[in-house]
Design a protein around this motif. Structure first.
Motif, short mmCIF file in Angstrom:
data_model
loop_
_atom_site.label_atom_id
_atom_site.label_comp_id
_atom_site.label_asym_id
_atom_site.label_seq_id
_atom_site.Cartn_x
_atom_site.Cartn_y
_atom_site.Cartn_z
N LEU A 24 70.81 -7.47 90.95
CA LEU A 24 69.35 -7.60 91.01
C LEU A 24 68.90 -7.83 92.44
CD1 LEU A 24 66.65 -7.72 89.68
CD2 LEU A 24 67.06 -10.11 89.10
N THR A 25 69.67 -8.60 93.19
CA THR A 25 69.36 -8.83 94.60
C THR A 25 69.30 -7.50 95.33
OG1 THR A 25 70.47 -10.97 94.57
CG2 THR A 25 70.08 -9.98 96.71
N ARG A 26 70.27 -6.64 95.07
CA ARG A 26 70.30 -5.34 95.75
C ARG A 26 69.07 -4.52 95.40
NH1 ARG A 26 74.37 -0.22 94.65
NH2 ARG A 26 73.41 1.16 96.16
N ARG B 129 82.66 -6.66 108.33
CA ARG B 129 81.56 -5.71 108.14
C ARG B 129 81.72 -4.97 106.82
NH1 ARG B 129 79.14 -3.73 113.29
NH2 ARG B 129 79.08 -1.65 112.38
N GLU B 130 82.95 -4.66 106.47
CA GLU B 130 83.23 -3.97 105.21
C GLU B 130 82.85 -4.86 104.03
OE1 GLU B 130 86.91 -1.28 103.40
OE2 GLU B 130 87.30 -2.76 104.97
N VAL B 131 83.22 -6.13 104.10
CA VAL B 131 82.88 -7.07 103.04
C VAL B 131 81.37 -7.24 102.93
CG1 VAL B 131 83.00 -9.50 102.34
CG2 VAL B 131 85.07 -8.33 103.11
N LEU B 132 80.70 -7.38 104.07
CA LEU B 132 79.25 -7.54 104.07
C LEU B 132 78.56 -6.33 103.44
CD1 LEU B 132 76.66 -9.01 104.85
CD2 LEU B 132 76.89 -8.07 107.16
N VAL C 244 78.99 -6.55 99.69
CA VAL C 244 78.10 -7.59 99.15
C VAL C 244 76.69 -7.04 99.04
CG1 VAL C 244 76.98 -9.80 99.69
CG2 VAL C 244 79.45 -9.57 99.96
N ALA C 245 76.24 -6.34 100.07
CA ALA C 245 74.89 -5.78 100.09
C ALA C 245 74.69 -4.72 99.02
CB ALA C 245 74.57 -5.20 101.47
N HIS D 19 70.73 -13.98 101.84
CA HIS D 19 70.31 -13.67 103.20
C HIS D 19 71.30 -12.73 103.89
CE1 HIS D 19 67.63 -17.03 102.38
NE2 HIS D 19 66.84 -16.44 103.24
N ALA D 20 72.56 -12.77 103.45
CA ALA D 20 73.53 -11.80 103.96
C ALA D 20 73.15 -10.39 103.53
CB ALA D 20 74.93 -12.15 103.48
#
Length: 235
Positions: free
Chosen positions: A143-145, A176-179, A182-183, A220-221
């Motif tokens: 939902l955040t996405r 960066r890959e993990v972020l 997550v996004a 926030h990430a």
């Protein structure tokens, strides 16, 4: 608003302090009834607008603020931004008439830890309040996405701050890959499966990402990943 859930077994731990902010007295009364029914929660004060909430937080030092979104004068979003910008400020749970209305993205960006619908059952209110007090974010990753994509899609790429893009250089390639994952709305377990690592490793990476970028939490990430250009709507 239904009757409060059964009281949990008493504990010797001090109760969490809650401030209720809503311009409708009946809503404040209902939320107070639910929260004060529990031995681990205590309502320490009420406020009828954002300005009063900010002043009350300074005087009462609550752990959590239940904040209405739409109020005269200083509204809930502006008050949330002020409170969440303070070091060691309280967590803020937005209370809204509608389920994730048009203010949702702005609330997340301001620092809110989640959302609560005013007519939610008492049991759901208490589960949400306790989760936020534990430091959890009460918005599902997927939902955040969707929320972030909905609003970032209408933001010109030129508005992404160069400073934000430059901050990405502080991250390792794996971070960066993990972020990015997550996004895109993946939970820690899904990221672990995708990268063939343990879930604990993913949590470690995420912790380092938050520290390096100076971000408050997972939400926030996600916002940073989109606004920095690491991930784009529709990827």
């Amino acid at each position: 608003m239904t009757a409060p859930a059964p009281r949990p077994t008493p504990s010797s731990a001090p109760s969490s302090r809650v401030l209720i902010c809503d311009d409708q007295e009946l809503i404040r009364m209902g939320l107070r009834m639910v929260v004060d029914s529990q031995p681990d929660l205590t309502v320490v004060g009420e406020a009828a607008d954002g300005e009063a909430a900010v002043a009350s937080v300074a005087a009462l030092e609550p752990d959590l603020v239940l904040m209405d979104v739409r109020m005269p004068g200083l509204d809930g979003l502006a008050a949330t931004e002020i409170l969440c910008a303070r070091p060691h400020g309280p967590r803020v749970l937005l209370v809204t008439t509608f389920d994730l209305d048009e203010y949702a993205y702005a609330a997340l960006r301001a620092g809110a830890s989640g959302f609560l619908v005013k007519d939610a059952p008492a049991e759901e209110i208490l589960v949400t309040v306790r989760a936020v007090l534990r430091g959890e974010i009460m918005v599902a990753p997927s939902l955040t996405r969707r929320l972030v994509e909905r609003f970032v899609r209408h933001t010109p790429a030129s508005m992404s701050a160069p400073a934000q893009r430059g901050r990405l250089a502080a991250l390792t390639e794996r971070e960066r890959e993990v972020l990015a994952l997550v996004a895109r709305g993946l939970a820690n377990g899904e990221i672990a499966d995708r990268l063939f690592v343990g879930e604990t490793t993913v949590k470690t990476h995420l912790g380092r990402i938050l520290t390096k970028l100076g971000l408050r939490d997972r939400i926030h990430a996600v916002i940073f990943a989109y606004e920095s250009g690491l991930v784009r709507a529709g990827d």
